[in-house]
Design an enzyme around this catalytic site. Structure first.
Site, PDB file in Angstrom:
ATOM      1  N   GLY A 438      18.608   4.648  -2.753  1.00 11.16           N
ATOM      2  CA  GLY A 438      19.255   4.778  -1.450  1.00 11.16           C
ATOM      3  C   GLY A 438      19.161   3.460  -0.711  1.00 11.16           C
ATOM      4  CB  ALA A 439      17.722   1.770   1.395  1.00 13.13           C
ATOM      5  CG  MET A 440      13.943  -2.440  -2.534  1.00 10.63           C
ATOM      6  SD  MET A 440      12.466  -1.409  -2.828  1.00 10.63           S
ATOM      7  CE  MET A 440      11.177  -2.596  -2.409  1.00 10.63           C
ATOM      8  CD  GLU A 474      14.403   1.716   2.815  1.00  8.41           C
ATOM      9  OE1 GLU A 474      13.506   0.960   2.428  1.00  8.41           O
ATOM     10  OE2 GLU A 474      14.626   2.840   2.308  1.00  8.41           O
TER      11      GLU A 474
HETATM   12 ZN   LIG Z   1      10.569   4.123   1.011  1.00 11.35          ZN
END
Ligand SMILES: [Zn+2]
Length: 1038
Positions: A438-440, A474
């Protein structure tokens, strides 16, 4: 990292996880088994403090992991080494503390010098080892096996346990975790990616300090071709050195004939080349179609957890923090980005540009480094001295405003909330067209899937909720994870549980209109469901293999982690106590690595409790053992008795050793049940306890607002009393409490503690329910049952369950509108109701959906379908031949990704077998459908009767391609295993699943998700056997 498919938030907590406890498969040893690998090599000379010797297989757990080779735990030495070297990455506190937990946990790699005492012990130990080696060496022709010196073997002389390097020499390290005699201080990286050739070359200059005398340096490198290596000690000359490689563990090593002495500084320079990865990890290439239909390429990184080693040689463990100075060569028409701001640009003679980024102002773990070369454009804003930018491909720039606004507000919120300012001068958020997670949270350069960052101007609040929520997650990592990092992956929850908890709490504070509470409640229910399985694992669990590292990215680390933090927050007195505790924790460990005990001790210290509450004692019971308690409540007179036991869904009905939790049992009663002031608390630490309630109290509801991580059973009388109260007035309890009752009763039915008749009794009230959480939870549970019955071809029962659903929810369904709706909670409610109604072929729903799709197609996409209804509409459209084709064409043209993904789900919901197979093949090839969408396609296909068997065949046939794209144990693989197996409920399917996975051996047989799959099928089987007859009878009259 947010590994989840952000567009299916209700599904996402529904993904598998467990622990191999009663492993059905023979586990391979981590150390080399000499009996198996008879290659001859001599004893490796020179043992140093982190040296180990071969241990027989039966005791391999003692060899594994870094903790066991931790020969020196002397705090004074640790501290003095740290001061001497000006280093800050050591975990000070854990060394001061005796281990209070009965559960084994590995220490982090602490770089310390040995004390005199330790040296004496080591010398003695070495003498003994050397003597034994000598004796054994001179035993002629003997092979050392686990049963000792057994049979003569002329071809395989004695060996000490070191593996063989690629060049045939012994590789001087035999463990998965790196030795800690050397610590990296700085990386100076020069990278030259060639996006035409899909290759890159690099030079890594690694500054290191020697912490123990040693004759070797061991670090990670994965598929890098090292062409030259030089080594420089102190102020000496740089000399060429030979690099040995042991590929199975992705390690390289340099051996020295003379010891490197503790306290010295040295520099290793490595020149290398490699291919850009074709998977989603490491330094990978990615392609997408621009608005003119031209194929564009980009190169991006995804390092967490184990892939920094694919981009540069490094000490790729989270506790080895260092500074980074990154230089990247690019073509003029590309932009390069990295963690830090650009420091200078140089034009090279060949027309290329070289961007040099500032050296990181913070020490950083390798998994947080990042760099990207792409054609992207930003929009920016200054927020309290930090330049916040959102990048996208140029044609999607108009979709970035919302993310910039959300990121700016959330950054300000976190700066204030944590009372520590975000430490870098810039913060970039970039939407990558082809990105798996999903995201980093890479420090200063957060990477996202497009659907997790981009919002169309007309997007519904529900789509904004997805983006705000991922951004909040995040950004929270910039503190929890980046500033303070877990020492090792066993405590991943310190990163992910916290970021998940903060994602919900920050959104409630900053964007109350996004109404995130319903979602947080739903994910807590799903975390309970998963943690109820025997294959679950403790929040803080042992991790010794790459697959186990990958598998930590699961709902236990994320959602259970967040749930137990919520429970603690709700339990601590005062509304700021928890916050004070985490500020204290962040201050104490800024720039350092921690383990779970460090957190609890910080929270205990702050004087958070006037009663000197021992947070550590309470919370350790939640982090060190798997599962959660079932609290059973009974009343006699004014005496209320509560007992606890492990809520364990076991298919075999055997008794399991019981565990105890320290449970903050909260309760309200009929005289005061809604306001927070009504909440009373009883701490249950033992198997049972009691408190008083006046006899006049009609009913009790435990676990107020479901902030505790446990399930409650009220007994027949208790359930009856609550059911009657709700039937006469729904509003006697909060909607969270009502949802929690619905969840708990279904869970108890699955556990076999209540009959399905009891479930239906409680649900009698639901026709009067109109709030989102109780309705969506009830629909979720009933849909699950419907799916199982459908896959068992119990068509008669399916029809009856459908009838039941319409009777209970029919009037609420018909009240739903099809126009734009601004209220998020109402959107959630109607999308759940209408998606169910249409999937059950309710005539008016189908008619509305078809009309909206027709309007949408005829207006050429200018007439919009409300965002929360798109999925329902596309699912209906996909069932018609003509509309399916129209939608496939539209899928290729639509640029707004949230809508595009809903179309893809619609397409995959088709009941046409040939189309199902086509979609699976497209997404595996990654041509018309990007491979990042494969888990989504499989998940959707499996929901349909036609698709689920095809999907099961498909993954068996293409398993090798799947694990080539997604690592064994990784989140997408977990999701795929779960999607394809969780609806089986027969012995034949159980046998098939077992046979397939056990045949995979190291290609996935030992994954926890496999254990979970088998357990789930057995539980389905049991539930069906026990409930089918009753269900037939019950629904007949209902
Ligand atoms: Zn995370």
């Amino acid at each position: 990292m947010d590994p989840f498919d952000s567009n299916s938030q209700t599904d996402r907590a529904n993904l598998p996880r467990n622990m191999i406890e009663n492993s059905m498969f023979e586990e391979e040893p981590d150390v080399v088994d000499l009996a198996k690998e008879p290659t001859a090599f001599p004893t490796f000379p020179g043992l140093d403090p982190d040296e180990t010797t071969y241990e027989p297989r039966s005791s391999r757990l003692l060899v594994r992991g870094l903790g066991e080779n931790d020969m020196d735990e002397d705090e004074e030495d640790t501290e003095s080494s740290a001061r001497l070297l000006g280093m800050s990455f050591m975990n000070r506190s854990s060394a001061q503390r005796p281990s209070s937990s009965p559960y084994a946990r590995h220490s982090p790699p602490r770089c310390s010098r040995p004390s005199t005492r330790t040296m004496v012990v080591c010398v003695l130990f070495l003498v003994i080892v050397a003597s034994m080696t000598m004796v054994l060496y001179f035993l002629p022709g003997c092979t050392f096996t686990k049963s000792g010196c057994s049979k003569p073997n002329k071809t395989a002389p004695l060996e000490p346990g070191y593996p063989v390097s690629t060049n045939g020499e012994p590789f001087p390290w035999a463990q998965y975790r790196l030795p800690r005699s050397i610590c990296p201080l700085s990386y100076d990286l020069d990278l030259n990616p060639d996006l035409d050739d899909m290759t890159f070359t690099g030079r890594a200059v690694i500054g290191m300090s020697v912490l123990h005398n040693t004759k070797r340096i061991v670090l990670h490198s994965d598929n890098l071709n090292i062409s030259k290596a030089t080594f420089k000690l102190g102020n000496g000359e740089a000399n060429d050195v030979t690099v040995l490689e042991y590929k199975p563990r992705k390690q390289i090593a340099i051996k020295f004939s003379d010891e490197l002495k503790a306290g010295l500084f040295c520099v290793l320079t490595l020149d290398y080349s490699a291919s850009l990865s074709h998977t989603y990890s490491g330094f990978y290439n990615s392609s997408y179609m621009d608005k003119n239909g031209r194929k564009r390429v980009l190169a991006a990184t995804q390092f967490e957890p184990l892939s920094a080693r694919k981009a540069f040689p490094c000490f790729d463990e989270p506790a080895f923090k260092a500074t980074f100075l990154i230089k990247i060569t690019r073509k003029q028409n590309y932009t390069a980005l990295s963690n830090m701001p650009l420091a200078k640009v140089t034009q090279l003679p060949d027309g290329l540009m070289r961007d040099e980024f500032e050296k990181t102002s913070v020490n950083m773990s390798t998994y947080l480094a990042a760099f990207i070369v792409a054609n992207v454009t930003p929009i920016s804003k200054n927020v309290s001295g930090t330049l916040v930018s959102v990048y996208s491909v140029p044609e999607k720039k108009e979709h970035t405003d919302y993310a910039l606004d959300a990121a700016s507000k959330l950054l300000e919120f976190y700066n204030g909330f944590f009372q520590i300012n975000y430490p870098l001068k810039k913060l970039d958020l970039i939407a990558i067209p082809d990105f798996l997670a999903g995201a980093m949270e890479n420090w200063g350069l957060i990477t996202f899937r497009e659907t997790s960052l981009l919002v169309d101007k007309l997007s519904s609040p529900l789509e904004k909720q997805v983006v705000a929520s991922v951004v909040a997650h995040e950004l929270a990592h910039q503190w929890f994870g980046n500033l303070v990092t877990m020492s090792w992956w066993n405590d991943l929850w310190l990163n992910e549980g916290f970021a998940t908890y903060m994602q919900y709490t920050s959104l409630q504070a900053v964007f109350p209109q996004l109404d995130i509470g319903n979602l947080f409640l739903a994910v807590r229910f799903r975390a309970l469901d998963k943690d109820a399985l025997n294959s679950s694992h403790a929040v803080s669990a042992e991790v010794n293999t790459p697959e186990q590292v990958e598998e930590m990215f699961d709902s236990v680390s994320y959602e259970k982690g967040a749930s137990i933090l919520l429970m603690l927050e709700a339990f601590l007195p005062g509304d700021q106590q928890f916050r004070k505790g985490i500020i204290q924790y962040l201050r104490e460990f800024t720039g350092l690595n921690t383990n779970t005990d460090d957190l609890w001790n910080s929270l205990t210290q702050v004087g958070v409790s006037p009663q000197h509450l021992n947070v550590s004692e309470m919370m350790t019971s939640w982090t060190s053992q798997k599962g959660f308690p079932l609290v059973t409540v009974s009343r006699k007179g004014d005496q209320v008795t509560v007992t606890q036991e492990h809520f364990l869904l076991a298919s075999d009905n055997t008794a399991h050793a019981s565990s105890l939790w320290n449970i903050p049992v909260t309760y309200v009663n009929n005289s005061c049940s809604l306001a927070p002031e009504c909440k009373q608390v009883f701490t249950l630490k033992t198997e049972s306890g009691s408190f008083k309630q006046p006899e006049s109290v009609k009913w009790l509801k435990l676990n107020y607002k479901n902030t505790g991580f446990y399930i409650v059973h009220y007994g027949d009388e208790g359930w009856d009393a609550i059911g009657q109260a709700l039937s006469s007035n729904v509003s006697v309890l909060t909607q969270e409490d009502r949802a929690s009752l619905v969840h708990n009763i279904f869970a108890l039915s699955r556990l076999g503690r209540v009959s399905f008749g009891r479930v239906l009794n409680l649900l009698d009230y639901i026709s009067k329910e109109s709030e989102t959480s109780p309705v969506t939870e009830a629909l979720f549970q009933l849909n699950n049952i419907l799916q199982l019955l459908d896959k068992r071809q119990e068509q008669h029962l399916v029809a009856r369950v459908k009838k039941y659903i319409f009777r209970q929810f029919g009037s609420l369904m018909s009240e739903q509108t099809w126009e734009e709706e601004e209220n998020v909670s109402k959107q959630e409610l109607r999308s759940a109701l209408l998606e169910t109604a249409c999937s059950l072929n309710e005539a008016s729903c189908i008619q509305h959906a078809k009309a909206l799709f027709k309007q949408y197609v005829e207006s050429n996409g200018t007439s919009r379908i409300p965002g929360d209804l798109q999925q329902t509409v596309f699912n209906v459209a996909a069932q018609s031949d003509e509309d399916w084709v129209t939608m496939l064409t539209a899928y290729g043209q639509v640029t707004y990704n949230a809508e595009k993904r809903k179309m893809l789900r619609g397409l995959a919901s088709t009941q046409d077998a040939r189309r199902v197979v086509t979609l699976l093949q497209y997404s595996l090839k990654g041509e018309i459908i990007q491979s990042q969408e494969l888990p989504l396609v499989i998940n959707t296909v499996c929901k349909g009767f036609v698709g689920y068997l095809f999907a099961w065949d498909f993954i068996q046939e293409h398993w090798d391609s799947l694990i080539d794209k997604f690592a064994v144990g990784s989140f997408p693989i977990q999701a795929i295993v779960k999607s394809t197996t969780s609806q089986f409920s027969t012995q034949a399917h159980l046998d098939q699943v077992q046979r397939f996975f056990s045949g995979l051996k190291e290609r996935g047989s030992q994954m926890r998700s496999v254990q979970e799959a088998l357990e789930t099928i057995r539980l389905n089987q049991r539930w069906m056997n026990e409930n089918l007859p009753a269900l037939r009878k019950l629904l007949e009259y209902s």
